[in-house]
Design a protein around this motif. Structure first.
Motif, PDB file in Angstrom:
ATOM      1  N   UNK A  14     -30.208   2.021  -1.643  1.00 53.99           N
ATOM      2  CA  UNK A  14     -31.172   1.961  -2.740  1.00 53.99           C
ATOM      3  C   UNK A  14     -31.858   0.599  -2.794  1.00 53.99           C
ATOM      4  N   UNK A  15     -31.140  -0.455  -2.417  1.00 58.27           N
ATOM      5  CA  UNK A  15     -31.729  -1.787  -2.422  1.00 58.27           C
ATOM      6  C   UNK A  15     -32.969  -1.841  -1.541  1.00 58.27           C
ATOM      7  N   UNK A  16     -32.876  -1.284  -0.326  1.00 52.82           N
ATOM      8  CA  UNK A  16     -33.997  -1.346   0.610  1.00 52.82           C
ATOM      9  C   UNK A  16     -35.209  -0.588   0.075  1.00 52.82           C
ATOM     10  N   UNK A  17     -34.959   0.557  -0.534  1.00 51.97           N
ATOM     11  CA  UNK A  17     -36.079   1.331  -1.074  1.00 51.97           C
ATOM     12  C   UNK A  17     -36.680   0.650  -2.305  1.00 51.97           C
ATOM     13  N   UNK A  18     -35.836   0.001  -3.101  1.00 48.91           N
ATOM     14  CA  UNK A  18     -36.356  -0.736  -4.256  1.00 48.91           C
ATOM     15  C   UNK A  18     -37.238  -1.890  -3.795  1.00 48.91           C
ATOM     16  N   UNK A  19     -36.792  -2.629  -2.785  1.00 41.45           N
ATOM     17  CA  UNK A  19     -37.581  -3.733  -2.244  1.00 41.45           C
ATOM     18  C   UNK A  19     -38.890  -3.210  -1.645  1.00 41.45           C
ATOM     19  N   UNK A  20     -38.811  -2.059  -0.977  1.00 41.28           N
ATOM     20  CA  UNK A  20     -40.016  -1.447  -0.413  1.00 41.28           C
ATOM     21  C   UNK A  20     -41.039  -1.152  -1.502  1.00 41.28           C
ATOM     22  N   UNK A  21     -40.576  -0.604  -2.614  1.00 43.39           N
ATOM     23  CA  UNK A  21     -41.493  -0.267  -3.712  1.00 43.39           C
ATOM     24  C   UNK A  21     -42.060  -1.531  -4.355  1.00 43.39           C
ATOM     25  N   UNK A  22     -41.217  -2.539  -4.582  1.00 40.22           N
ATOM     26  CA  UNK A  22     -41.674  -3.761  -5.233  1.00 40.22           C
ATOM     27  C   UNK A  22     -42.702  -4.509  -4.399  1.00 40.22           C
ATOM     28  N   UNK A  85     -44.315 -17.662  -2.880  1.00 41.29           N
ATOM     29  CA  UNK A  85     -45.690 -17.518  -2.397  1.00 41.29           C
ATOM     30  C   UNK A  85     -46.214 -16.117  -2.686  1.00 41.29           C
ATOM     31  N   UNK A  86     -45.367 -15.110  -2.538  1.00 41.05           N
ATOM     32  CA  UNK A  86     -45.759 -13.731  -2.858  1.00 41.05           C
ATOM     33  C   UNK A  86     -46.223 -13.652  -4.314  1.00 41.05           C
ATOM     34  N   UNK A  87     -45.487 -14.297  -5.203  1.00 40.72           N
ATOM     35  CA  UNK A  87     -45.805 -14.259  -6.635  1.00 40.72           C
ATOM     36  C   UNK A  87     -47.106 -14.998  -6.949  1.00 40.72           C
ATOM     37  N   UNK A  88     -47.244 -16.214  -6.435  1.00 42.20           N
ATOM     38  CA  UNK A  88     -48.416 -17.040  -6.744  1.00 42.20           C
ATOM     39  C   UNK A  88     -49.701 -16.428  -6.203  1.00 42.20           C
ATOM     40  N   UNK A  89     -49.659 -15.933  -4.976  1.00 39.62           N
ATOM     41  CA  UNK A  89     -50.882 -15.376  -4.382  1.00 39.62           C
ATOM     42  C   UNK A  89     -51.305 -14.090  -5.080  1.00 39.62           C
ATOM     43  N   UNK A 185     -46.570  -9.574 -11.839  1.00 40.46           N
ATOM     44  CA  UNK A 185     -45.844 -10.762 -11.403  1.00 40.46           C
ATOM     45  C   UNK A 185     -44.462 -10.841 -12.046  1.00 40.46           C
ATOM     46  N   UNK A 186     -44.348 -10.424 -13.288  1.00 43.96           N
ATOM     47  CA  UNK A 186     -43.063 -10.511 -13.995  1.00 43.96           C
ATOM     48  C   UNK A 186     -42.007  -9.610 -13.346  1.00 43.96           C
ATOM     49  N   UNK A 187     -42.417  -8.454 -12.840  1.00 50.23           N
ATOM     50  CA  UNK A 187     -41.474  -7.562 -12.165  1.00 50.23           C
ATOM     51  C   UNK A 187     -41.034  -8.151 -10.827  1.00 50.23           C
ATOM     52  N   UNK A 188     -41.945  -8.839 -10.163  1.00 48.32           N
ATOM     53  CA  UNK A 188     -41.593  -9.488  -8.899  1.00 48.32           C
ATOM     54  C   UNK A 188     -40.536 -10.556  -9.138  1.00 48.32           C
ATOM     55  N   UNK A 189     -40.746 -11.366 -10.163  1.00 50.59           N
ATOM     56  CA  UNK A 189     -39.803 -12.442 -10.440  1.00 50.59           C
ATOM     57  C   UNK A 189     -38.404 -11.911 -10.736  1.00 50.59           C
ATOM     58  N   UNK A 190     -38.319 -10.727 -11.340  1.00 51.93           N
ATOM     59  CA  UNK A 190     -37.016 -10.167 -11.698  1.00 51.93           C
ATOM     60  C   UNK A 190     -36.375  -9.381 -10.560  1.00 51.93           C
ATOM     61  N   UNK A 191     -37.182  -8.675  -9.767  1.00 52.09           N
ATOM     62  CA  UNK A 191     -36.614  -7.712  -8.842  1.00 52.09           C
ATOM     63  C   UNK A 191     -36.603  -8.058  -7.370  1.00 52.09           C
ATOM     64  N   UNK A 192     -37.385  -9.061  -6.940  1.00 50.98           N
ATOM     65  CA  UNK A 192     -37.471  -9.382  -5.511  1.00 50.98           C
ATOM     66  C   UNK A 192     -36.592 -10.590  -5.199  1.00 50.98           C
ATOM     67  N   UNK A 193     -35.624 -10.456  -4.282  1.00 46.22           N
ATOM     68  CA  UNK A 193     -34.779 -11.594  -3.913  1.00 46.22           C
ATOM     69  C   UNK A 193     -35.479 -12.467  -2.863  1.00 46.22           C
TER      70      UNK A 193
END
Length: 444
Positions: A14-22, A85-89, A185-193
């Motif tokens: 599930x982690x890989x699919x969650x990262x894929x979606x994010x 960088x993903x978040x800022x851009x 951006x807020x979801x990225x900060x919480x969910x992307x490692x």
């Protein structure tokens, strides 16, 4: 067992699919913005009395921003981290897209489009790098092509917004909608490692180990009792933090860099030359703006099965065969599309062109980060993308000049046919197969 090996042995979960979606949602928003400008151009051409050359510059200026953003974003991602960088851009291009909606003249729109391109260019190779570094080796190709498939969904969203919003509320509203991803951006900060490989390369082993252990728990794997020892692979390049351009041209990386630059230049040149101009070209062929949006919407839907078929093939028959085959078929489709004909014929060849071209894009984003080691992976990917953007800068402007002739429509697509065939041959003859190999194995 070292940390990297533990990461690579975690099965798809599930982690890989969650990262894929994010990461994929970020990709979707990028495509939505790129698609919106293609649909806005024919409307702006009438409202602002733009020439073909001026329309070409609007497409090209964003790609200039993407080229610069790709290099600087890739460098920053290898130095400061993929996640930051993903978040800022993403935030940067979202705000700039909203500013396009308040552009008061041609020159102001050019400035805002450059800023949009800068953010887009920085995000795309970084997102692909992050997903590459987390994907299991046996399924890495599929995950990256599926990541790229979000681009097709984004273009579909752009087509729907353009079809339903622009005729009723004006082109400005389309740009305002394109600014909404800033909230994501807020979801990225919480969910992307952060990338495990990046953390290890920076000596942050405790953080890397904690993330791997958490992913193992999510996958139902019992972590080793003893703390993982740091392997030689984990320590690679810790002694040197400076990233140098010359590293892309040392040893075997020189050949890889050359072939990647050829691939990127050709595929970006053809994609942006075709799809940035497609609505405008069809309007010039005598179709109404509304009917053109309908046709392009159908062609956009064809992108999705193109991605999914490439995702199926890339880990089975390999990167080279899939990429070369899809580019060749895209070239054939572009040629017959350029010959015109009935609405049915135009839709058929346009849909096939869209199917194969976007499927090829998915493989390119799979292939590129695989060919460089961790410490220069985002940097090398960013440079390849930047070279491609220069192809994209040239293409819209060249099309703007070519369509002035009596056979302009046909000649434009004959040109793109030749470009894609050359790239397909280069991939087949000189490309290196990476199917099923661990990233550390490829970069040795």
């Amino acid at each position: 067992m070292d940390t990297i090996r533990r990461l690579e042995q975690i099965p798809v979960s599930r982690f890989h699919y969650k990262l894929l979606v994010l990461t994929g949602l970020g990709w979707l928003f990028d495509a939505m913005d790129t698609g919106i400008i293609a649909f806005v151009l024919p409307v702006l051409a009438k409202e602002w009395s733009l020439s073909g050359t001026q329309m070409g510059f609007i497409g090209s200026i964003g790609l200039l921003g993407m080229a610069i953003g790709a290099v600087l974003g890739g460098m920053a991602a290898d130095k400061y981290g993929r996640k930051a960088v993903f978040t800022v851009t993403l935030l940067m291009y979202s705000i700039a897209t909203g500013l396009c909606g308040v552009a008061w003249n041609y020159e102001s729109l050019l400035v805002f489009r450059f800023l949009v391109g800068f953010g887009l260019g920085g995000e795309l190779p970084v997102a692909a790098t992050l997903m590459t570094e987390y994907s299991p080796p046996a399924r890495r190709g599929r995950f990256i092509v599926l990541l790229e498939s979000f681009w097709g969904v984004g273009w579909l969203a752009a087509a729907l917004i353009s079809y339903f919003v622009i005729p009723r509320f004006g082109w400005q509203m389309a740009f305002f909608i394109g600014a909404l991803p800033a909230l994501y951006v807020f979801f990225i900060r919480m969910g992307v490692p952060e990338s495990i490989r990046y953390l290890i390369n920076k000596g942050r082993h405790a953080e890397a180990l904690e993330i791997v252990s958490r992913i193992e728990r999510l996958a139902g794997i019992e972590a080793p009792v003893q703390p993982a020892a740091t392997s030689n692979a984990d320590l690679t390049n810790l002694t040197e933090d400076k990233i140098a351009f010359k590293e892309l041209w040392t040893g075997k990386f020189a050949k890889r860099t050359i072939i990647l630059w050829i691939i990127w230049f050709g595929i970006v040149y053809s994609y942006y030359g075709i799809f940035t101009w497609l609505p405008s070209l069809m309007v010039q062929q005598g179709h109404t703006v509304l009917k053109t949006f309908e046709y392009v919407l159908i062609m956009t839907v064809a992108q999705l099965p193109g991605y999914f078929s490439a995702a199926y093939l890339v880990d089975r028959i390999g990167r080279k065969a899939t990429l070369a085959g899809y580019l060749a078929m895209s070239a054939v489709s572009a040629y017959f599309f350029g010959q015109g004909g009935s609405a049915e014929i135009v839709l058929l060849w346009g849909s096939l062109m869209s199917f194969f071209n976007l499927g090829a894009w998915g493989v390119v984003y799979t292939y590129t980060p695989e060919l460089y080691p961790t410490r220069i992976r985002a940097f090398g990917s960013g440079w390849a993308a930047a070279v491609g953007r220069f192809g994209g800068i040239l293409a819209p402007t060249i099309v703007g000049y070519m369509i002035a002739g009596p056979q302009g429509f046909s000649h434009v697509f004959t040109m793109f046919t030749g470009v894609m065939l050359v790239v397909a041959i280069a991939v087949w003859l000189f490309g290196e197969e990476t199917k099923g190999k661990a990233l550390d194995e490829i970069s040795k």
